[in-house]
Design an enzyme around this catalytic site. Structure first.
Site, PDB file in Angstrom:
ATOM      1  N   HIS A 109       0.813  -1.217   0.000  1.00 62.22           N
ATOM      2  CA  HIS A 109       0.000   0.000   0.000  1.00 62.22           C
ATOM      3  C   HIS A 109       0.848   1.269   0.000  1.00 62.22           C
ATOM      4  O   HIS A 109       0.348   2.346  -0.305  1.00 62.22           O
ATOM      5  CB  HIS A 109      -0.998   0.004   1.174  1.00 62.22           C
ATOM      6  CG  HIS A 109      -0.390   0.202   2.535  1.00 62.22           C
ATOM      7  ND1 HIS A 109      -0.170  -0.841   3.421  1.00 62.22           N
ATOM      8  CD2 HIS A 109       0.016   1.318   3.184  1.00 62.22           C
ATOM      9  CE1 HIS A 109       0.344  -0.362   4.538  1.00 62.22           C
ATOM     10  NE2 HIS A 109       0.473   0.945   4.420  1.00 62.22           N
ATOM     11  N   ASP A 114      -0.081  -7.652   1.308  1.00 61.63           N
ATOM     12  CA  ASP A 114       0.349  -6.263   1.433  1.00 61.63           C
ATOM     13  C   ASP A 114       1.868  -6.128   1.469  1.00 61.63           C
ATOM     14  O   ASP A 114       2.424  -5.437   2.310  1.00 61.63           O
ATOM     15  CB  ASP A 114      -0.273  -5.628   2.674  1.00 61.63           C
ATOM     16  CG  ASP A 114      -0.185  -4.098   2.654  1.00 61.63           C
ATOM     17  OD1 ASP A 114       0.156  -3.550   1.587  1.00 61.63           O
ATOM     18  OD2 ASP A 114      -0.460  -3.464   3.685  1.00 61.63           O
ATOM     19  N   SER A 146       4.763   2.497   7.726  1.00 64.09           N
ATOM     20  CA  SER A 146       4.461   1.298   6.955  1.00 64.09           C
ATOM     21  C   SER A 146       5.665   0.822   6.159  1.00 64.09           C
ATOM     22  O   SER A 146       6.314   1.613   5.468  1.00 64.09           O
ATOM     23  CB  SER A 146       3.313   1.571   5.984  1.00 64.09           C
ATOM     24  OG  SER A 146       2.068   1.419   6.604  1.00 64.09           O
TER      25      SER A 146
END
Length: 480
Positions: free
Chosen positions: A116, A146, A223
């Site tokens: 993402h 992901d 992230s």
């Protein structure tokens, strides 16, 4: 299922969960915050600092931080249903900024991050730990887990992250996170492992399985960044935080990450090179790689490789585990000879696998192309059926392909496309006719690669996902 109703995975929020990346509407962006402080900190000489100050936490951060990179870039978000299937009106799109973190796993510049973080980013920009700014290409991705692998443009070897294991983690042990928190480069936080084996849903189509729950501070921009143990080894990749809670964040275990990344590189390599061997080995450094199968008449069979051979080197790259092996093969060019060194019964043996004879027949029809590259059989929707669909959904779609069959194990099956779905478009083009689909699949932008965005209608919803197109016969894949 990997079909999505939201505009961007980076913006998904459900049941109080948010992915730990930053996405904001484009505005002027200043100099990276905290970078000069980071440089001066690492410039200090260890011998001039007392033992009391040189704590295990400091040593862990110093060991791992050179391999942490900061990722940022802009993406175009389609904000209307019309934009989703190729309309170009000004109000159908907007530009957003995104940022995240990554870890270098190969000195040639291969970096693991969350998918993402780089989803739909055309120009992936990377800042290395020494402040160097460069760009990166998306090589392979696994949307469901992901994760993504990118290749940084660099003319020098990069430091790699020391790798630990998530097999022996303990609740209560100290952990450290490094990330691009709110744009503050290389922000370090410390906490403990709060729990193990957490399953965390994000929304109706995305969930994470077997996560590590931690108390270390994780913020938007973290992230894809590493979770470290006190020895400075990566034990996870940070992915999400609990909105409204304090000290509740989640991390993908490193053994799970390595297995997923290894498999997606394997699939990418299968489109580029044909060595004719299958291998096995664990996710941890030192697990080794063993040949389990040799395909008849393949380059490996012609040269004499056998099941049971232990691969120790590919080209100039030493191989200690499966990730080492697939990354080494990833660095080779299609059609070139690949040098592989193995151990057999205590002896070292060298083989040169020549791929120059590889050839595959080219599909002749649109139906064959759709079946081999995507894995679907489809027929055009009747005009009356599309009118009924548009009235029911309040849309104005120009046409679509009704999917009648999906090939098991195909890219379509991987993304949970099913019979009865209506394919509206791929990438920026509509699929109103079979000829449209053929033109899309043969378009230069659709060379087999990491992803191709698709849009479908299922019952009363317009959904999207990402296909990794299979290689087309008679056409090689561009290397990176």
């Amino acid at each position: 299922m990997r079909l999505t109703t939201k505009l961007s995975l980076a913006r998904r929020i459900a049941i109080g969960m948010i992915l730990a990346s930053t996405t904001s509407i484009v505005s002027s962006v200043g100099a990276p915050a905290g970078l000069e402080t980071q440089r001066s900190c690492h410039a200090a000489e260890e011998e001039s600092i007392s033992d009391a100050r040189m704590t295990p936490t400091v040593r862990a951060i110093r060991r791992a931080s050179p391999a942490v990179v900061n990722i940022h870039g802009q993406k175009t978000v389609r904000t209307t249903a019309a934009g989703m299937v190729g309309a170009n009106s000004q109000d159908s799109f907007r530009q957003v900024n995104g940022m995240g973190t990554g870890v270098v796993v190969d000195p040639r510049g291969y970096v693991i991050t969350n998918y993402h973080v780089v989803e739909d980013v055309n120009d992936i920009r990377v800042t290395l730990q020494d402040g160097t700014n460069t760009h990166a290409d998306l090589i392979a991705s696994h949307v469901r887990n992901d994760l993504a692998l990118i290749k940084v443009h660099t003319d020098k070897p990069l430091p790699t992250i020391p790798r630990g294991t998530s097999e022996d983690l303990m609740v209560g042990e100290t952990v450290i996170a490094i990330g691009n928190a709110f744009g503050y480069y290389h922000t370090c936080t410390q906490g403990i492992i709060s729990a193990l084996h957490r399953d965390v849903p994000v929304n109706e189509t995305q969930d994470y399985v077997d996560l590590i729950q931690i108390s270390a501070g994780i913020n938007p921009g973290n992230s894809g960044g590493p979770l470290l143990n006190i020895d400075g080894e990566i034990i996870g990749v940070n992915v999400a935080v609990r909105v409204g809670a304090s000290q509740i964040a989640f991390t993908l275990p490193i053994d799970q990450v390595v297995e997923t990344v290894t498999e997606m590189i394997k699939q990418h390599n299968a489109q580029r090179v044909a060595l004719g061997i299958r291998t096995d080995g664990g996710p941890r450094d030192g697990d080794g790689v063993t040949v389990t199968d040799v395909t008849a008449s393949s380059p490996a069979a012609r040269e004499g490789l056998k099941p049971g051979d232990r691969v120790v080197r590919v080209g100039s790259t030493k191989v200690d585990d499966q990730l080492d092996y697939v990354l080494a093969v990833l660095g080779s060019e299609p059609g070139e000879s690949i040098q592989i060194e193995v151990q057999r019964e205590g002896q070292d043996m060298m083989f040169a696998l020549d791929q120059s004879g590889r050839s595959i027949a080219k599909p002749q029809t649109t139906e064959e192309l759709a079946w081999s590259v995507i894995g679907i059989q489809a027929k055009p929707m009747a005009a009356s059926s599309m009118q009924q669909l548009n009235r029911r959904l309040g849309t104005s779609y120009g046409g679509g392909l009704y999917i009648t069959r999906v090939r098991p194990g195909s890219p379509a099956a991987e993304q949970s496309i099913a019979s009865g779905d209506i394919l509206l478009g791929i990438h920026e083009w509509q699929t109103a006719r079979l000829k449209d689909l053929a033109d899309i699949l043969r378009h230069p932008e659709m060379q087999p690669g990491p992803r191709a965005k698709f849009y479908i209608v299922r019952r009363n919803q317009t959904l999207y996902g990402h296909l990794q197109l299979a290689a087309q016969n008679g056409r090689s894949t561009a290397t990176r």
